[in-house]
Design an enzyme around this catalytic site. Structure first.
Site, short mmCIF file in Angstrom:
data_model
loop_
_atom_site.label_atom_id
_atom_site.label_comp_id
_atom_site.label_asym_id
_atom_site.label_seq_id
_atom_site.Cartn_x
_atom_site.Cartn_y
_atom_site.Cartn_z
CB CYS A 128 13.43 59.14 -82.81
SG CYS A 128 15.18 58.95 -83.13
CD GLU A 183 12.58 56.76 -80.28
OE1 GLU A 183 12.09 57.84 -80.67
OE2 GLU A 183 13.25 56.02 -81.01
#
Length: 181
Positions: free
Chosen positions: A48, A14
């Site tokens: 993200c 991430e």
């Protein structure tokens, strides 16, 4: 990454994001709004590459924001496994507190909170739009990782590019225009 190297385990990183979602004055506004709903609220802004930083061409900003607010008021919050739901819960109470604090602690911009039913059980945060922000505002620069869309306007394509690139994150970008050039 070092701890999983050579172990044969799958790994997903991430990496954060504050992806620009750019809407020009010649865009199909209805389509751009539907795309934006998916870009920011489909996963509660918890991806993200969420389109969490809206840049709108000044000539259409008022119309775009009005139509976006109307669409936000039709979003449905609840169990994300229910196919009729648009926005699910945040991942945990800590994230709900983080999103709530980030928005509450920021003095600038004009806030619009969708007039929707928010389930009392679970970590739900209402879809929120904050307009009129300066590119250097914390909410424009920091990942909120929640169902909060922040926005500013631009005058020229060059300014749109400059604003879009004014981020330490570079995972994704979306451009809505009828002009390929």
């Amino acid at each position: 990454r070092e701890q999983t190297a050579g172990s044969g385990k799958a790994l997903t990183l991430e990496l954060g994001g504050k992806s620009p979602y750019i809407v020009f004055d010649d865009a199909d506004i209805a389509s751009a709004i539907e795309g934006l709903v998916d870009a920011i609220w489909f996963n509660q802004g918890q991806v993200c590459c969420a389109g969490s930083r809206l840049l709108v061409h000044e000539p259409v900003a008022d119309v775009f924001y009005a139509k976006l607010r109307a669409r936000m008021n039709k979003l449905r919050l609840g169990d994300p496994l229910d196919k009729s739901i648009d926005v699910g819960a945040l991942v945990d109470p800590v994230q709900l507190q983080s999103v709530t604090r980030m928005v509450a602690d920021h003095p600038g911009g004009e806030r619009f909170v969708a007039d929707v039913d928010v389930p009392q059980d679970g970590c739900f945060y209402p879809p929120t739009l904050i307009t009129g922000l300066h590119p250097a505002d914390t909410l424009m620069e920091e990942e909120i990782f929640g169902p909060v869309l922040v926005s500013t306007t631009f005058r020229t394509p060059a300014e749109a590019v400059e604003l879009a690139n004014n981020s330490r994150y570079g995972l994704a970008a979306t451009v809505w225009s009828e002009n390929v050039n």
